[in-house]
Design an enzyme around this catalytic site. Sequence first.
Site, mmCIF file in Angstrom:
data_model
loop_
_atom_site.group_PDB
_atom_site.id
_atom_site.type_symbol
_atom_site.label_atom_id
_atom_site.label_comp_id
_atom_site.label_asym_id
_atom_site.label_seq_id
_atom_site.Cartn_x
_atom_site.Cartn_y
_atom_site.Cartn_z
ATOM 1 C CB ALA A 91 -0.910 0.077 1.040
ATOM 2 N N GLY A 132 0.347 -4.998 0.602
ATOM 3 C CA GLY A 132 -0.514 -5.118 0.191
ATOM 4 C C GLY A 132 -0.608 -5.382 -1.151
ATOM 5 C CD GLU A 186 -2.349 -7.236 2.625
ATOM 6 O OE1 GLU A 186 -2.368 -6.057 2.739
ATOM 7 O OE2 GLU A 186 -3.250 -7.521 3.522
ATOM 8 C CD GLU A 219 1.295 -5.778 5.825
ATOM 9 O OE1 GLU A 219 1.943 -6.812 6.047
ATOM 10 O OE2 GLU A 219 0.755 -5.964 4.610
HETATM 11 N N1 3HC Z 1 4.623 3.152 -0.379
HETATM 12 C C1 3HC Z 1 5.052 4.042 0.089
HETATM 13 N N2 3HC Z 1 6.183 4.858 -0.335
HETATM 14 C C2 3HC Z 1 7.099 3.631 -0.674
HETATM 15 C C3 3HC Z 1 6.688 2.510 -0.515
HETATM 16 C C4 3HC Z 1 4.831 2.569 0.297
HETATM 17 N N3 3HC Z 1 5.174 0.681 0.615
HETATM 18 N N4 3HC Z 1 7.480 1.704 -0.249
HETATM 19 C C5 3HC Z 1 9.029 2.418 -1.397
HETATM 20 N N5 3HC Z 1 8.571 3.551 -1.333
HETATM 21 C C6 3HC Z 1 9.158 4.826 -1.513
HETATM 22 C C7 3HC Z 1 10.322 4.722 -1.044
HETATM 23 O O1 3HC Z 1 9.987 5.901 0.509
HETATM 24 C C8 3HC Z 1 11.326 5.664 -2.045
HETATM 25 O O2 3HC Z 1 10.357 6.548 -1.941
HETATM 26 P P1 3HC Z 1 12.218 8.038 -2.839
HETATM 27 O O3 3HC Z 1 12.476 7.594 -3.544
HETATM 28 O O4 3HC Z 1 10.949 8.766 -2.728
HETATM 29 O O5 3HC Z 1 13.036 8.202 -1.392
HETATM 30 C C9 3HC Z 1 11.210 4.676 -3.554
HETATM 31 O O6 3HC Z 1 9.040 4.422 -3.139
HETATM 32 C C10 3HC Z 1 11.578 3.163 -2.954
HETATM 33 O O7 3HC Z 1 11.933 2.977 -2.168
HETATM 34 P P2 3HC Z 1 13.797 2.481 -1.764
HETATM 35 O O8 3HC Z 1 14.600 3.249 -1.551
HETATM 36 O O9 3HC Z 1 13.632 1.438 -0.769
HETATM 37 O O10 3HC Z 1 13.783 1.302 -2.712
HETATM 38 P P3 3HC Z 1 14.399 -0.155 -2.967
HETATM 39 O O11 3HC Z 1 14.721 -0.107 -3.937
HETATM 40 O O12 3HC Z 1 15.842 0.012 -1.815
HETATM 41 O O13 3HC Z 1 13.753 -1.109 -2.435
HETATM 42 C C11 3HC Z 1 11.002 -2.123 -1.593
HETATM 43 C C12 3HC Z 1 12.569 -1.785 -2.245
HETATM 44 C C13 3HC Z 1 11.971 -3.787 -0.308
HETATM 45 C C14 3HC Z 1 10.223 -2.091 -2.052
HETATM 46 C C15 3HC Z 1 11.597 -1.321 -0.122
HETATM 47 O O14 3HC Z 1 11.108 0.295 -1.341
HETATM 48 C C16 3HC Z 1 10.212 -1.603 1.137
HETATM 49 O O15 3HC Z 1 10.553 -2.384 1.739
HETATM 50 N N6 3HC Z 1 8.920 -0.735 1.074
HETATM 51 C C17 3HC Z 1 8.613 -1.074 1.813
HETATM 52 C C18 3HC Z 1 7.475 -2.067 1.557
HETATM 53 C C19 3HC Z 1 6.236 -2.024 2.945
HETATM 54 O O16 3HC Z 1 6.489 -2.204 3.955
HETATM 55 N N7 3HC Z 1 5.509 -2.928 2.555
HETATM 56 C C20 3HC Z 1 4.220 -2.682 3.130
HETATM 57 C C21 3HC Z 1 3.677 -1.326 3.506
HETATM 58 S S1 3HC Z 1 1.935 -1.519 4.472
HETATM 59 C C22 3HC Z 1 1.483 -1.773 3.846
HETATM 60 O O17 3HC Z 1 1.045 -3.037 2.103
HETATM 61 C C23 3HC Z 1 -0.452 -2.391 4.069
HETATM 62 C C24 3HC Z 1 -1.586 -3.172 3.603
HETATM 63 O O18 3HC Z 1 -1.446 -4.067 4.362
HETATM 64 C C25 3HC Z 1 -2.964 -2.802 3.299
#
Ligand code: 3HC
Length: 689
Positions: free
Chosen positions: A60, A99, A102, A122
């Site tokens: 998400a 997400g 999911e 998460e």
């Molecule tokens: N939402 C918003 N922005 C995100 C994002 C997300 N889920 N994931 C990454 N980004 C953004 C980062 O902030 C970054 O932005 P910037 O360039 O402006 O600084 C850009 O995307 C690139 O991210 P990374 O530098 O982390 O890129 P990498 O290639 O090193 O890693 C990744 C990619 C493994 C996908 C890593 O970004 C990551 O771990 N992201 C978060 C994953 C996560 O926690 N997902 C769960 C989200 S909560 C959810 O899904 C709730 C649901 O259950 C309803």
Amino acid sequence: MVRQEVDGDVAVLTLANPPVNALGAALRASLDEALAQVIADQAIRAIVLAAEGKVFVGGADISEFGKPQHPPSLPDVLERLDASPKPVVAAIGGAALGGGLELAMACHGRIAAPSAKIGLPEIKLGIIPGAGGTQRLPRLIGPDAAFAMMVTGEPVSAEKAAALGIVDSVVLGDLVAAARTRALEIADSGTLPRVRDRSDKLTPEAREKFEALAADAVKRDPDATNVHALARAVRAGLEQDFDTAVATERAEFRALVEDPRSQALRYAFFAEREAARVPGLPKDTPRRPIRTAAVIGAGTMGGGIAMCFANAGIPVTVIETEGGALARGLDRVKGLYAGSAKRGSITEAQRDERVGRITGALGLEQAGEADIVIEAAFEDMGVKREIFSKLDTIAKPGAILASNTSYLDVNAIAAVTNRPQDVLGLHFFSPANVMRLVEVVRAEKTAPDVLATALDLGKRLNKLPVTVGVCFGFVGNRMLERRSRAGERLLLEGALPHEIDAAVTAFGFRMGPFAMGDLAGLDIGWRSRKDFGGRAPVADSLAEQGRFGQKTGRGFYLYPDGARTGTRDPEVEALIARVAAEHGVARRSFTPDEIVARLMYPMVNEGARILEEGIAARPGDIDTIWINGYNWPAWRGGPMHWADTVGLKTVAEALSRFASETGDDSQEPAPLLTRLAAEGGRFAGLKNA
Ligand code: 3HC
């Protein structure tokens, strides 16, 4: 945002929302619309869901949390997907996280590329999956295995995901073609395998195992609200029908989004990423090629730093002045690799490759071919200046010359060379092969391409580089010194070591400052105070008695028979009282809250000065340093974020009070803190320097 292509009777929907295809409002709307269209299209029998770029879907959009939601919600889109009368197969080419997984689990089939990473991270953001993850994953792999995955948040490889049953198969080569074939197979079979309909993994044994895991997890971290919520959500899936359980999960998720712990963790997530951007350093700054490295010094730091290069595939020469020290250093490194291979964290082949990338050599001349030289010798200005003036004549033109100093003036080190533009500090944290943080110290004359190259290199080494300016101790140690000083003062005023340590661990640190001092060795601080000045009357008295901490069996605490946890020592408590009397300090008792304020507010104050001086570009950089280098509890978001949550007025008023109570004027609030407190402002509201 969603590209639609039709290939015969299969529609391929490709998500395109760089950089990570986060499921923000626009992408959700576009996907929902595309799905509605292809489902309604009579000519389409099956659907493939693919994504552009290296990441399938990173989850998400975290930046939308806590803000008004634009429809359709993710659960709404997934409901449409789930209810599709035509099979949808996810082609997972890269990370499918949160997400993203999911979404894939709401499809009727999942095919992954070998490089895919699959997980529900998460929990690391202080929340739980909120779009069916806590319901579908247990149905796919059992509540026990699903809980184990969700409670750590660690992703698994494609291969492991296939073995667990999260994906149907791992495919080399054309992923979309394979997904297309699978989608047509499902269409031909006439039945749609929906994860929501599965119950074969929800066995009484799996449930029992899940309950044991949940009890364990809650016990380990009783204050983690989301771990409790995760257990409740998974349990709901075993007790309620699917739709009710999904609603239960959603309610838990929504509540957690508002939880200050999650707010802090999300703040830390973005702060960490923002730290990669240095104000005034354009993205297209040229980089210098780094193909080989040299590390000066085979001590604990030098060896650890060499391992970082070897792990990243960069050949590295470790240089010493004397054969014995070199052999000992290389043996230590080999021992660490052997340990990792034994534990199974690397393969034996990897161990051999990595060891093979590290060459030992005697004499600084051996650094002549390296693209980067990192000096990890004694923390002594004389030694460093001598090494750098020699390196100036030895290193090839354009080589980057870095010092792994933790305190010293990198401008002065650079000044002994004729190429100060090539010099900077790279402050690794111990153990360097484990700790992610690196303070990248930008000296006055450091060239932009040198800084940009060092930041890139940090990422290649799998580190978290944060840029800081030159001052004594940079960001981390400069603030730590404030905490140490406040700790000593508290001892004199009547708080006992175990009371202070208990307050600090209750705050969320893994260790209190005195247990930590005993572990690191009290001789270290004692020697450095002798070299750099500064007084710590209690710690110094202990060190003078040869009480160096765990290694001598006695420090702030006693460690009888090699014990790892200390016990109170009445002698130390008497010594503290004596020193307090000598200093004429009246003693009283302190509550844990008072202890925390006394220790942490001066750090925040120093952080404010660091911002004023431009040593750190923004509060988030300071917080990233403290979370990743000093074990500040991430769920408190770092000292500056935490101060914002306490309220800067409270912090500033308390500091003024501490200044008058202790007679230490340096505790008076810094001008920036005073201004923000008066304006009702927050560090988070500051613009980038
Ligand atoms: N939402 C918003 N922005 C995100 C994002 C997300 N889920 N994931 C990454 N980004 C953004 C980062 O902030 C970054 O932005 P910037 O360039 O402006 O600084 C850009 O995307 C690139 O991210 P990374 O530098 O982390 O890129 P990498 O290639 O090193 O890693 C990744 C990619 C493994 C996908 C890593 O970004 C990551 O771990 N992201 C978060 C994953 C996560 O926690 N997902 C769960 C989200 S909560 C959810 O899904 C709730 C649901 O259950 C309803």
